[in-house]
Design a protein around this motif. Structure first.
Motif: not given
Length: 404
Positions: A68-73, A207-214, A332-337, A342-345
């Motif tokens: 999640m941190a990687a998505d933002r940074i 570079l999509a913004p991080p998704a709030k929900r999956l 899942i590039g269009e969600t920015g997540a 990947t972290g959840l995997v």
């Protein structure tokens, strides 16, 4: 003809493979020497499994947090490389310090545990965040091949681990810890340059913004990954050695156990071609079902040769599952997540490892009433998850949804 872009893609995949290889070998070194390190500071041998379970519990939380941190940074070019580099330096310093602190004696018990916790927390920065770049910057058709390359490092480490255990078992821990930590740090520090080079070739709109929900599909992917990972843990780490001991002696296990990983490494690359055209969910599902049949074949094998073939096929199936899961998470590039999924995997892998260690610590496989459950649970895990993934993939195909 190989283009400049193709060469850049290949270099990225090789880098990720080396990173996964060095990190996994470092973990193997740690597991081999942890009983001796604990004994040096006066920690009881029965506590070692609890420390390993603690590590996996930490990974379960921090792998997702780091993703999640990687998505933002990663939205700011260069920042992710700095983030990974700083945490890698802390992680490697804590890792290298472990045998030296343990060598000071019983008074260092608390310090040893503290260093283990620091190392476990910060080492999560070396799993999901580097892979996140593939989903954010690389063209989608190249992602499955890059995922296969990255997981190749994991597979090679699995194959050489039995030999490493034999070589390192009776040696001083300081040299392998220093070598592992230093090589891993150098590899991690190269990440910043890799990130900038990839970003320069990328299209900004990726570079999509991080998704709030999956959505439902990513969550089902993760739930399936927990089952698939649990099946792998129970089959390979608990059941495989007894299978081989029906036909071979314990001295031969170091040569037989890597058969699983040979299948793992070989199958990923042809499977990545299928993932590129059909999507990761379909390949994960098919591999789950094929792997379940391979485990059944291993259970009923009547000779060593038949068992070797079954183990090769089971390893090939696991390689396809893991590579496809990483590919699907990164797609899942269009969600920015990408980082979060990947972290959840990786969190699913850690959770399954925790469950397997808990089963071993409780002696579940030695209790007669539960022995059949441990033997057949991998078949159930892989077949149920595989069937579910195929149903989801078929449903999305019918609706004309782009496969991931």
């Amino acid at each position: 003809m190989t283009t400049k872009a193709d060469r850049a893609v290949n270099r990225t995949g090789v880098y990720l493979a080396v990173l996964q290889l060095v990190f996994t070998l470092g973990w193997t070194t740690y597991v081999i020497h942890l009983p001796k390190l604990c004994a040096d500071v006066g920690i009881a041998p029965t506590t070692v499994i609890l420390i390993l379970m603690m590590d996996q519990g930490i990974f379960t939380i921090t792998d997702t947090a780091m993703g999640m941190a990687a998505d933002r940074i990663s939205r700011l070019v260069g920042r992710l490389g700095v983030f990974v580099g700083i945490l890698a330096a802390i992680s490697c310093a804590a890792f290298i310090a472990l045998p030296y602190v343990a060598g000071t004696g019983p008074g260092a018990k608390i310090w040893l545990i503290a260093l283990i916790v620091i190392w476990a927390v910060t080492s999560s920065a070396l799993r999901a965040p580097p892979l996140t770049l593939l989903g954010k910057y690389r063209a989608e058709p190249s992602v499955p091949f890059l995922a296969a390359l990255a997981m190749l490092g994991y597979g090679i480490a699995g194959a050489v681990s039995p030999y490493l255990a034999v070589v390192l078992r009776d040696h001083d821990a300081r040299l392998p810890f220093v070598l592992s930590g230093a090589v891993l740090l150098l590899t991690a520090l190269a990440f910043s340059g890799i990130e900038r080079r990839i970003a320069e070739e990328a299209q900004p709109e990726r570079l999509a913004p991080p998704a709030k929900r999956l959505g439902a599909v990513p969550m089902f992917l993760i739930a399936s990954m927990v089952l698939l990972s649990l099946g792998y843990q129970l089959h390979f780490n608990i059941n495989s050695a007894p299978f081989y001991l029906r036909f071979a002696t314990a001295d031969n296990l170091q040569w037989l156990m890597p058969v699983f990983w040979i299948g793992f490494n070989i199958a990923m690359f042809p499977a990545s071609i299928v993932v590129r055209h059909r999507g990761g969910l379909i390949v994960m599902g098919a591999a789950g079902l094929l792997g379940a049949f391979a485990i059944i074949a291993a259970e009923i094998a009547g000779s060593l040769n038949a068992l070797i073939v079954a183990q090769f096929l089971a390893g090939a199936a696991w390689g396809c599952m893991l590579m496809s899961a990483v590919s699907a998470a990164l797609a899942i590039g269009e969600t920015g997540a990408e980082g979060k999924v990947t972290g959840l995997v990786f969190s699913a892998l850690a959770l399954a490892t925790f469950a397997r260690m808990a089963a071993v610590a409780g002696g579940l496989q030695k209790i007669p009433d539960y022995a059949p459950l441990v033997h057949w649970a991998p078949v159930a895990c892989w077949s149920v998850a595989g069937a579910g993934l195929l149903v989801i993939a078929a449903s999305r195909l019918q609706r004309g949804v782009k496969q991931t």
